[in-house]
Design a protein around this motif. Structure first.
Motif, mmCIF file in Angstrom:
data_model
loop_
_atom_site.group_PDB
_atom_site.id
_atom_site.type_symbol
_atom_site.label_atom_id
_atom_site.label_comp_id
_atom_site.label_asym_id
_atom_site.label_seq_id
_atom_site.Cartn_x
_atom_site.Cartn_y
_atom_site.Cartn_z
ATOM 1 N N ARG A 149 0.842 -1.195 0.000
ATOM 2 C CA ARG A 149 0.000 0.000 0.000
ATOM 3 C C ARG A 149 0.879 1.248 0.000
ATOM 4 O O ARG A 149 1.787 1.390 0.816
ATOM 5 N N ARG A 211 -6.871 0.956 -0.902
ATOM 6 C CA ARG A 211 -6.737 0.171 0.322
ATOM 7 C C ARG A 211 -6.689 1.042 1.568
ATOM 8 O O ARG A 211 -7.061 0.605 2.662
ATOM 9 N N HIS A 212 -6.229 2.286 1.446
ATOM 10 C CA HIS A 212 -6.275 3.206 2.591
ATOM 11 C C HIS A 212 -7.712 3.469 3.017
ATOM 12 O O HIS A 212 -8.024 3.487 4.227
ATOM 13 N N GLN A 214 -10.354 1.579 2.418
ATOM 14 C CA GLN A 214 -10.944 0.362 2.981
ATOM 15 C C GLN A 214 -10.579 0.228 4.452
ATOM 16 O O GLN A 214 -11.419 -0.143 5.284
ATOM 17 N N SER A 215 -9.330 0.559 4.775
ATOM 18 C CA SER A 215 -8.884 0.498 6.165
ATOM 19 C C SER A 215 -9.570 1.564 7.018
ATOM 20 O O SER A 215 -10.019 1.290 8.135
ATOM 21 N N SER A 218 -13.007 0.651 7.802
ATOM 22 C CA SER A 218 -13.090 -0.660 8.456
ATOM 23 C C SER A 218 -13.815 -1.660 7.560
ATOM 24 O O SER A 218 -14.629 -2.475 8.015
ATOM 25 N N GLU A 221 -11.301 -6.380 2.287
ATOM 26 C CA GLU A 221 -10.568 -6.139 1.048
ATOM 27 C C GLU A 221 -11.446 -6.230 -0.194
ATOM 28 O O GLU A 221 -11.087 -5.712 -1.247
#
Length: 416
Positions: A149, A211-212, A214-215, A218, A221
């Motif tokens: 990432r 992906r940032h 998504q993190s 919360s 993937e």
């Protein structure tokens, strides 16, 4: 042999110096047609070019269609859907569809030592089409979206100047989720700078590794905000919207998340309504130019008929009917109109191509959204303009051509 056409061609190529007034008026009429054609070509080319540029920029940010969770509202804080959709492969195979890519949007706030700025982060993945941003790139390089990432992001030149952030500079962003009192903080690095000229979007959007987001949300993937669908022709987007909606419903199972399709025209109606208003301006210009050219030719035709009364009398005395004499002058007028259109096309295309390739005339992008005057040269538009101008002008000459029926042979023939 078409006698009327033969006589009209001889009149057109005649260098008779005794008809000086008519020749002068004819030249003025031809010049008026040429000037009108130049104005029409440039008006249509500039307006369609401007519309195309703005549409491409808006679509570059938000795509023609978006497939999102039905519970998502018009804000940029969206509900998630699963990226593995049963209709996806069939959607990509549609002939009208150019590209499909996943995305996530999330609002956040940049904070530097001297300023605070709200932003909308657009998360992109490996399927992202970079063509639009490559074309509008100012500095940096594409985000490397591999197995690791990346913390690099793309911001607009406007935000770069406002927050004094250059290539390679780091900054912090703050995010607030529902049911969380404490904001989440992330640090990013400027990896690219772009400029589109659309202030409304330049001051809002930032590109980031999906992906940032998504993190930060919360999410798993395989969870995303939705899919962006790019089409080959914007004129087909309304029809394709219904086709995509039916495709989604046909593949919807009872346990699946309900999805909806968002049309770019309805998401940003103020922009597309404004662009549609420009069409009215073009029609006004076209009508005025054709009317001016038509009235020029009407006055020219009347003068020519008056100066050719003796010829008309001779033709009638030889048995020519009024309709045959009228055809002669209408053919003659068509030759003159064709000459005017020819020079108008040459000059109009020359000016349009000079602006298109050399960008001679510049604009303020903060007011017009583009750096230079855009010109779109279309063969179809040129054909329609020429056919329309020729047809309408000839139609306007039908009435004045009846004037020849009032000319009596016995009153016009003179023996010297």
């Amino acid at each position: 042999m078409n006698t009327e056409l033969f006589i009209a061609r001889r009149l057109f190529s005649s260098k008779d110096q005794t008809q000086r007034m008519s020749r002068r008026i004819v030249r003025l009429a031809v010049a008026g047609i040429s000037l009108g054609m130049v104005v029409m070509i440039l008006a249509v080319g500039i307006v369609t070019g401007f519309q195309r540029e703005i549409e491409e920029k808006v679509n570059g940010f938000a795509a023609h269609l978006q497939v999102v969770n039905y519970d998502s509202n018009l804000s940029y804080q969206t509900e998630s859907i699963n990226q593995d959709q049963p209709f996806l492969e069939e959607l990509k195979a549609m002939p009208e569809v150019k590209h499909v890519q996943q995305f996530i949007t999330k609002p956040g706030m940049i904070r530097t030592e001297d300023a605070i700025q709200g932003m909308v982060l657009k998360g992109i993945g490996t399927d992202f089409d970079w063509n639009f941003f490559d074309h509008n790139q100012v500095a940096g390089s594409r985000l490397v979206l591999d197995s690791l990432r990346t913390n690099q992001v793309w911001i607009s030149e406007q935000i770069s100047n406002l927050l004094q952030l250059g290539l390679g500079d780091s900054f912090r962003m703050y995010f607030l989720n529902e049911n969380e009192r404490t904001p989440r903080i992330r640090q990013f690095e400027v990896g690219g700078i772009y400029r589109t000229g659309l202030e409304e979007f330049d001051e809002m959007f930032m590109l980031i590794d999906i992906r940032h987001l998504q993190s930060l949300n919360s999410w798993a993937e395989d969870e995303i905000s939705g899919y962006e669908v790019f089409v080959n022709d914007l004129d087909e987007v309304d029809e394709l919207e219904y086709e995509v909606r039916n495709l989604i419903l046909a593949n919807l199972a009872d346990e699946d998340t309900l999805l909806r399709v968002i049309n770019i025209k309805r998401k940003f109606p103020h922009i597309f309504d404004w662009l549609n208003l420009l069409d009215m301006n073009v029609w006004i210009i076209l009508v005025l130019m054709v009317l001016v050219a038509g009235f020029n030719m009407v006055s020219g035709l009347l003068v020519i008929i008056l100066e050719r009364t003796q010829m008309i009398g001779i033709l009638k005395s030889l048995g020519a009917a009024n309709v045959n004499v009228r055809k002669i002058f209408l053919y003659f007028s068509a030759f003159l109109i064709g000459e005017g259109l020819l020079w108008g096309n040459v000059l109009g295309l020359m000016l349009g191509l000079l602006q298109h390739y050399f960008e001679i005339i510049h604009l303020d992008p903060t007011s017009y959204y583009v750096d230079t005057v855009p010109v779109n040269i279309s063969i179809l538009h040129l054909l329609l303009l020429n056919i329309g101008a020729l047809g309408i002008t000839i139609f306007m000459l039908l009435g004045p051509s009846y004037f020849v029926s009032r000319i009596a042979p016995e009153k016009t023939i003179r023996f010297d």
